[in-house]
Structures are given as C-alpha cells and as structure tokens.
Design a protein around this motif. Sequence first.
Motif, PDB file in Angstrom:
ATOM      1  N   ASP A  84       9.855  -8.325   1.594  1.00 24.89           N
ATOM      2  CA  ASP A  84       9.860  -8.485   3.049  1.00 24.89           C
ATOM      3  C   ASP A  84       8.553  -9.023   3.614  1.00 24.89           C
ATOM      4  O   ASP A  84       8.416  -9.171   4.825  1.00 24.89           O
ATOM      5  N   GLY A  85       7.583  -9.326   2.766  1.00 25.32           N
ATOM      6  CA  GLY A  85       6.330  -9.901   3.234  1.00 25.32           C
ATOM      7  C   GLY A  85       5.360  -8.921   3.852  1.00 25.32           C
ATOM      8  O   GLY A  85       4.297  -9.317   4.320  1.00 25.32           O
ATOM      9  N   SER A  86       5.685  -7.629   3.864  1.00 32.33           N
ATOM     10  CA  SER A  86       4.824  -6.634   4.501  1.00 32.33           C
ATOM     11  C   SER A  86       3.822  -6.057   3.509  1.00 32.33           C
ATOM     12  O   SER A  86       3.970  -6.188   2.288  1.00 32.33           O
ATOM     13  N   LEU A  87       2.801  -5.362   4.050  1.00 36.89           N
ATOM     14  CA  LEU A  87       1.844  -4.668   3.194  1.00 36.89           C
ATOM     15  C   LEU A  87       2.550  -3.573   2.391  1.00 36.89           C
ATOM     16  O   LEU A  87       2.322  -3.438   1.179  1.00 36.89           O
ATOM     17  N   ALA A  88       3.417  -2.803   3.059  1.00 38.70           N
ATOM     18  CA  ALA A  88       4.146  -1.753   2.348  1.00 38.70           C
ATOM     19  C   ALA A  88       5.005  -2.339   1.241  1.00 38.70           C
ATOM     20  O   ALA A  88       5.092  -1.781   0.130  1.00 38.70           O
ATOM     21  N   GLY A  89       5.645  -3.475   1.496  1.00 37.85           N
ATOM     22  CA  GLY A  89       6.460  -4.134   0.475  1.00 37.85           C
ATOM     23  C   GLY A  89       5.621  -4.600  -0.692  1.00 37.85           C
ATOM     24  O   GLY A  89       6.036  -4.486  -1.856  1.00 37.85           O
ATOM     25  N   ALA A  90       4.426  -5.119  -0.397  1.00 34.83           N
ATOM     26  CA  ALA A  90       3.537  -5.586  -1.466  1.00 34.83           C
ATOM     27  C   ALA A  90       3.092  -4.432  -2.351  1.00 34.83           C
ATOM     28  O   ALA A  90       3.075  -4.542  -3.584  1.00 34.83           O
ATOM     29  N   ILE A  91       2.723  -3.303  -1.733  1.00 33.49           N
ATOM     30  CA  ILE A  91       2.291  -2.146  -2.509  1.00 33.49           C
ATOM     31  C   ILE A  91       3.441  -1.626  -3.363  1.00 33.49           C
ATOM     32  O   ILE A  91       3.268  -1.291  -4.546  1.00 33.49           O
ATOM     33  N   ALA A  92       4.654  -1.591  -2.770  1.00 37.39           N
ATOM     34  CA  ALA A  92       5.811  -1.056  -3.494  1.00 37.39           C
ATOM     35  C   ALA A  92       6.196  -1.911  -4.690  1.00 37.39           C
ATOM     36  O   ALA A  92       6.379  -1.410  -5.808  1.00 37.39           O
TER      37      ALA A  92
END
Length: 429
Positions: A84-92
């Motif tokens: 989804d391009g988000s920081l949370a998505g990147a960490i996950a």
Amino acid sequence: MHARRLPDLVLPDLVLRDARIADHAEPVDIHLGNGLIRSIGSRSAAAPGAETLDCAGRVVIPGLIESHLHLDKALLDRERPNPDGSLAGAIAVTGELKRSFTAQAVRERARSVIEQAVTHGTTLIRAHPDVDPIIGLLALDVVLELREEYRDVVDLQVVAFPQEGVLRAEGTLGLLREALRRGADVVGGCTYNEADVADCRRQVDLVLDLAVEFGVPADLHADFADDTADPRFAMAEYIAGAVVRRGLQGRVALGHMTSLAGRPPSERREVLAALASAGVAVVPLPATDLHLNGRADQVNTRRGVAPVRELWESGVTCAYSSNNIRNAFTPYGNADLLDIGLLLAQTGHLTGPDDLARVLAMATTEAARVVGVADRYGLRPGAAADLVVLDTLNVHDVLLDRPVRTAVIKGGRVVARSTRSTELLFRTA
C-alpha cells in the motif's frame, strides 16, 4: 567483482594535476601520499616515483558520505513490493521477508549496493543493518564482515538498528548489547515503533544509555510522519533533553524527522533551537520521505521532508542520504548522492549557487560532522586522501549536472573510474 584486502604495501604518491576546487580560481595540483593529502597548491614537480592523474581543470571534491543507508534490506522489491506504499506496509512486508534472509543473500545485495555507491563517488557509508528477534544478528554480522572486506575501498560504519522497536520486540535490548560487543560502531533506535509515548521515551533512554556505556555515537530514526497528531512522532524535544542529560552533544543523529515540517512555525522554531543547542544532527532522507509521506492527503499532498532551510538557519548540523535502495521503503534509487542532493534541492525550494553549495556540503563536509570524521576529512593538507574527480569544470554545476565520476580515490588510490562518450550527429545550417 568483489573487493579483496590488499597487502600492506607502500603505494606510490599520486598527484592530481590541474584540479579545480573552487570556481573563479585557478586549478591546483593536489599531492597525495601515505593515504593523506600532502599538499594543495600551484603546479610543482612530482616526487620521484609518483603517479599523476591529469584532471584537465575538472572539479575535485571530497569523497561523498552516505550517512544513512540500509544495505541489508536493499533490492528487496525484486521479491515483494510494498502493498500500500505506507510506512506500516513497508515495515510489515520487510518483517516477513526477513524471516527467510540468509547470510549469502544479504551479502550479495549489500555488495551490489556498496559497489554501486563507490562508483558514484562514495567513500564512507554509515550502514544500518536490522537487529531484532526476527533476524537476530545475521545482517549485522554480514555487514561487519563487509566492513573488513571493503576497507581499502570504502569505510563502513555499522549501526545496530532495532527496526521492530526495542520494548515492543522482546529480546532486542540484549541483541543491541551483543551487537555492540561484536563491534558495531553506532547504536541505533527507531523511536516511533513502540506502543505508546511512554515506551518511545523509554526506548530513547535505553538507546542513549547504551551509547554512554559503550562509548559510541547514537543514530535514531525519529518523527517519521506527516505531522504530530500521533505523539509518538513528536520525540525531538525529549531526545534533545536526553542527549544533554547524558553529555552526548555532537554524537547523536536523527534520521527522517519529517513531522518537523507539520508543526506550527513558532513551535518548530523552539524544537529546532533545542536540537541545535543539544548538538543533535538531522538527516533528511528525501527519496524515502517523499515516497511514504502524504499518502492520506486528498489535495495539496505534503512533501513530507524536513524543513532544510530552517534547519540551516537554526544552526542544526544536517546531512542527507539515500536511506533505502529499491525496496518497500523506497522502490527506486542508485546509491548516487548527487541524484539525491538534486532531489532535496528541488523539493526544499533550495536554489542558486549558495543553496546548492550548502546542499553539496550536506553530502561532504557536513556529513563528515554527522558521522564523526570531520577531523580527518576534507580538501586540505593532512586530511584523508578520499576524493572524487568529476567530469565538469564548474563546482557550481555539480548538483545540476550530476557529472560522471571520472575517478574515485580512496586512501590515495584510484578505486573506480567512469567515462561517458556523447557524439552529436547533426549540424545546423
């Protein structure tokens, strides 16, 4: 081709002929010997046995410094992009990929980026391998090995980085301590990746206490959001106070700090003054910050980059860096600091010779202050012979042209060369 440790031989001196180090001044000769800059001045006879490199008026700058780079997580977009391009998505997504990391895979990706960075003129990298219960010390151990493997080509500072948090990821504090025992140069932090503000502050205290205990600098990811609506992204004041209480002034850097731009001007001035007074450096990471921030904005999407001009005016030491290369946090990049510098200038309303000179300094002399090597760095006699010859005749044009790195010099030895040939095949009447 991978770097090999050279035998301890006495290298011949190297003289860079007709090198341009300042606009509106005559070219100079730069005499290198024993890994240092011996002299800078008008043309003189080379020492017996010295080699020469004719710069023909080309610009020479100090070696570029990547002050914040994740080698272990580079190039992971080939395996799985951010959903989804988000920081949370990147960490996950990165957390899931880390479960299948092998030492060989980390080594190959890291080598690829190191060698790319060197060809683009980088002579020092502060690398942030993850240290957490998912991957343990695997990535850190690999980067420590690469620090030795590439020591004749590029300096590697190794940061033990707790991407998953410290309190949230049980066992991480012990891993950080063991990483420092194994030879990590810097202790890292990820202040926002905790359950609440109290734990964010507790992480800051734990990380800075380790810095004091082991006598190392600290480098924390902090305040990485569009604004401070979530108070976990408003740690700057607390960090500044914690640094002063421990006497760590000048030894702490903060990466990202994007939520600074979302604070009211009067509040921002107070925060920046606190950071400057505490000697805390700020390292914007524009490729990542632009990509991950402003995702929820429907109109007038925020840039999400720390306010560089205000940082300058407040007296905060600033560098910039590539951060991530082609992964869930930043799906592009070539480990080229001149590209990143131009991006920072374009997005920060920085223009004209003075601004562009200051941006270039953020990847050279100011970055040297951030990573603690200013005493042995620069274009001056006695400094390390880590230099880049650029295929341009004007210092002012370095960021605008992002010229070919004609020669990259580490410890007085040419470690990379690049050439480019362009031919115009038409003539006007």
